[in-house]
Motif scaffolding. Structure first.
Motif, mmCIF file in Angstrom:
data_model
loop_
_atom_site.group_PDB
_atom_site.id
_atom_site.type_symbol
_atom_site.label_atom_id
_atom_site.label_comp_id
_atom_site.label_asym_id
_atom_site.label_seq_id
_atom_site.Cartn_x
_atom_site.Cartn_y
_atom_site.Cartn_z
ATOM 1 N N CYS A 270 57.282 11.991 46.514
ATOM 2 C CA CYS A 270 57.738 12.124 47.904
ATOM 3 C C CYS A 270 56.649 12.667 48.832
ATOM 4 C CB CYS A 270 58.978 13.009 47.969
ATOM 5 S SG CYS A 270 58.665 14.665 47.366
ATOM 6 N N ILE A 271 55.583 13.262 48.287
ATOM 7 C CA ILE A 271 54.553 13.809 49.177
ATOM 8 C C ILE A 271 53.531 12.737 49.584
ATOM 9 C CG2 ILE A 271 54.712 16.123 48.098
ATOM 10 C CD1 ILE A 271 51.801 15.553 47.053
ATOM 11 N N GLY A 272 53.508 11.616 48.855
ATOM 12 C CA GLY A 272 52.411 10.655 49.034
ATOM 13 C C GLY A 272 52.603 9.692 50.185
ATOM 14 N N ASP A 273 51.470 9.259 50.769
ATOM 15 C CA ASP A 273 51.514 8.220 51.808
ATOM 16 C C ASP A 273 50.934 6.915 51.291
ATOM 17 O OD1 ASP A 273 52.494 9.651 54.257
ATOM 18 O OD2 ASP A 273 50.839 10.967 53.665
ATOM 19 N N LEU A 274 49.892 7.022 50.465
ATOM 20 C CA LEU A 274 49.216 5.822 49.988
ATOM 21 C C LEU A 274 48.878 6.033 48.511
ATOM 22 C CD1 LEU A 274 47.993 3.134 51.018
ATOM 23 C CD2 LEU A 274 45.877 4.366 51.444
ATOM 24 N N PHE A 275 49.159 5.026 47.676
ATOM 25 C CA PHE A 275 48.954 5.182 46.234
ATOM 26 C C PHE A 275 47.683 4.455 45.803
ATOM 27 C CE2 PHE A 275 49.947 4.616 41.698
ATOM 28 C CZ PHE A 275 50.361 5.897 41.388
ATOM 29 N N ALA A 288 52.599 2.219 39.978
ATOM 30 C CA ALA A 288 52.532 1.598 41.314
ATOM 31 C C ALA A 288 53.936 1.238 41.789
ATOM 32 C CB ALA A 288 51.658 0.348 41.265
ATOM 33 N N LEU A 289 54.745 0.726 40.875
ATOM 34 C CA LEU A 289 56.121 0.347 41.253
ATOM 35 C C LEU A 289 56.913 1.588 41.680
ATOM 36 C CD1 LEU A 289 58.387 -1.766 41.469
ATOM 37 C CD2 LEU A 289 58.870 -1.383 39.050
ATOM 38 N N GLU A 290 56.747 2.679 40.938
ATOM 39 C CA GLU A 290 57.467 3.917 41.294
ATOM 40 C C GLU A 290 57.034 4.390 42.686
ATOM 41 O OE1 GLU A 290 58.585 5.814 36.958
ATOM 42 O OE2 GLU A 290 56.620 6.333 37.731
ATOM 43 N N ALA A 291 55.736 4.240 42.982
ATOM 44 C CA ALA A 291 55.240 4.634 44.311
ATOM 45 C C ALA A 291 55.830 3.731 45.391
ATOM 46 C CB ALA A 291 53.710 4.557 44.318
ATOM 47 N N MET A 292 55.881 2.435 45.102
ATOM 48 C CA MET A 292 56.414 1.485 46.092
ATOM 49 C C MET A 292 57.886 1.754 46.388
ATOM 50 S SD MET A 292 54.405 -1.837 44.661
ATOM 51 C CE MET A 292 55.534 -3.032 45.272
ATOM 52 N N PRO A 297 52.603 2.147 50.221
ATOM 53 C CA PRO A 297 51.737 0.991 49.959
ATOM 54 C C PRO A 297 50.727 1.346 48.867
ATOM 55 C CG PRO A 297 51.828 1.503 52.302
ATOM 56 C CD PRO A 297 52.445 2.666 51.581
ATOM 57 N N VAL A 298 50.178 0.314 48.217
ATOM 58 C CA VAL A 298 49.312 0.552 47.049
ATOM 59 C C VAL A 298 47.947 -0.109 47.240
ATOM 60 C CG1 VAL A 298 49.056 0.113 44.572
ATOM 61 C CG2 VAL A 298 51.309 0.703 45.493
#
Ligand code: GMT
Length: 378
Positions: A270-275, A288-292, A297-298
C-alpha cells in the motif's frame, strides 16, 4: 474433492501460489492436505477443511544429505491411504514430481490409484532444471505426471524447448484474491517513509541473483537525479548484503530503505507508487501482479512470462534485461505525468482483475475433476 498438496514452505512464489490455492479450495468445501517440511509461511490462518502434515526428516551421522525425498514419499503414501486422497498436486518439479511418481508406484502396489498433477513454476525449468544432472529424472517424472500445468505460456514453451515432453502442458496462470486488495489499509505507513509525499518506488523479492536487485538500485539512482522519490526494498536473500552495500555507496543513500522480509506483502504494498522488477528471468512475476492489484504500474524486463502480466505501454513498461537507462527513463516518464500515471494505475488494476482467484480456481477444479473421473473409470 480430497486433495493433497506438496510445496516448498519457504519465501517464494511457488509456495505462495500453492498455499493460496489450497486455502481457496478449502474455502470452497474441498478437503486439502498440505505436506511440507515446515509450515508454509502463508499458511498462517485457521481454515476449516485444511490440514497440514509436516514432513520430518531426522538427522543421522551417516547422511551428508538428508533423504527428504524418501520421507516425503512415505508421508504422501500415509496421507493418501489414511485421508483417502483423490488426487495429489505437487508444486515445483524438483524433486516433487519424481517423489510423486515414487509414491504413486508404492500406492499402486497396495491397489490404490492416485493421480498426480505437477505444476511448473519457473526456476525448476529455466534455472535449476537446466542442470543436466537432473534431466533424466525431470523428463521421466513429467512424462509420468497425470497432468502438467505451467504458470505461463512462456514457461510452457521453455519447458517444451528444454525437455522432451510427450505430455501436454496446460497453462493455468497464477492468481490473487482481489478482495484482499479492495479496502484501503488504515495502517498504511506511506507517510512514515515519504514524509513530504514523495513517490515511492518499491521492489519485493527474495534477493536471488536472478532478480537483478542491483539494477533496481541503478534505476533508482537515475530516476532520483530527476525526481524526488524514495526506494523501498522488501525481502531478504543471498544478494541482500551486496545490494545494501551498493545502496550505501549511492549518492541518494538516505532515500533508500531496506526493510527485509515481511510475511504479508499486503502490509507494505500500500505504500508503493511504482513497482520495479528487472529480473533476468521470470516465469510469471507474481510480485508484479500483487503490485498491480494494488494499482501500481510496473517497470520490468521483458523476460519470460512478464509480458503476459505487465502489458507494455498500458500497465507499465518493459525493457531488455539490463537496460536500466531505458527502465529509468520510463519510470521518470510516468512519475512526471500525472494523467499518464493515473491511467496506468487504473490499467494495472483492471488487468490484475483478470487473474482473480474466481477466474483461475475453476481451471484447477475442472482439471482435478477430469483426472479423478478418469481414475475412477480405470
Ligand atoms: O522467483 C523466485 O525465485 C521464486 C520462484 C519459486 O519457485 O518460488 O518463483 C517462480 O514461481 C513464481 C510462482 O509461480 C513465479 O511468479 C515467478 O516468476 C517464478 N520465478 C522465476 O521464474 C525466477
Amino acid at each position: 474433492m480430497n486433495i493433497g498438496i506438496v510445496c516448498y514452505p519457504t519465501y517464494g512464489g511457488s509456495g505462495v501460489v500453492a498455499t493460496e490455492l489450497g486455502i481457496a479450495l478449502a474455502k470452497k468445501g474441498h478437503k486439502v492436505h498440505f505436506m511440507s517440511y515446515s509450515q508454509p509461511f502463508r499458511l498462517n490462518q485457521f481454515t476449516e477443511n485444511l490440514f497440514y502434515h509436516e514432513v520430518n526428516v531426522n538427522d543421522y551421522p551417516l547422511f551428508e544429505y538428508q533423504p527428504y525425498e524418501s520421507v516425503l514419499a512415505s508421508k504422501i503414501v500415509d496421507v493418501a491411504i489414511y485421508e483417502r486422497l483423490d488426487l495429489l498436486h505437487v508444486h515445483y518439479a524438483i524433486p516433487h514430481a519424481s517423489v510423486a511418481y515414487m509414491a504413486q508406484q508404492i500406492l499402486k502396489s497396495k491397489k490404490i490409484s492416485l493421480p498426480y498433477v505437477t505444476t511448473l513454476h519457473g526456476t525448476d525449468i529455466t534455472l535449476v532444471g537446466r542442470d543436466p544432472a537432473f534431466e533424466p529424472v525431470i523428463r521421466f517424472s513429467l512424462n509420468q505426471s497425470n497432468a502438467i500445468t505451467s504458470v505461463s505460456e512462456s514457461l510452457m514453451k521453455d519447458t517444451l524447448k528444454t525437455f522432451k515432453i510427450d505430455n501436454k502442458i496446460e497453462v493455468i496462470p497464477n492468481f490473487i484474491n482481489m478482495d484482499d486488495y479492495k479496502s484501503s489499509n488504515p495502517q498504511c505507513s506511506k507517510k512514515h517513509y515519504a514524509p513530504n509525499n514523495e513517490k515511492i518506488l518499491l521492489h519485493v523479492s527474495n534477493f536471488r541473483k536472478v532478480k537483478r536487485v542491483e539494477d533496481v538500485v541503478a534505476i533508482f539512482n537515475r530516476v532520483r537525479e530527476k525526481v524526488k522519490c524514495k526506494l523501498v526494498l522488501v525481502g531478504d536473500g543471498p544478494e541482500r548484503s551486496a545490494i545494501e552495500k551498493l545502496a550505501r555507496e549511492s549518492h541518494y543513500n538516505s532515500d533508500i530503505i531496506s526493510l527485509g522480509r515481511i510475511p504479508n506483502p499486503l502490509d507494505i504494498l500500500c505504500i508503493g507508487d511504482l513497482f520495479l522488477l528487472p529480473s533476468e528471468t521470470e516465469s510469471f512475476g507474481l510480485a508484479a501482479l500483487e503490485a498491480m492489484a494494488m494499482k501500481m504500474p510496473v517497470i520490468s524486463t521483458n523476460a519470460g512470462g512478464l509480458p503476459e502480466v505487465n502489458i507494455q505501454g498500458k500497465t507499465g513498461f518493459l525493457s531488455d534485461v539490463g537496460n536500466t537507462d531505458e527502465m529509468a527513463a520510463n519510470a521518470v516518464k510516468l512519475l512526471t505525468d500525472d494523467n499518464l500515471f493515473e491511467k496506468f494505475k487504473q490499467n494495472a488494476f483492471t488487468h490484475a482483475k483478470k487473474f482473480d482467484v474466481n477466474m483461475i480456481l475453476p481451471m484447477y477444479e475442472s482439471l482435478y475433476k477430469r483426472l479423478i473421473t478418469k481414475n475412477k473409470k480405470k
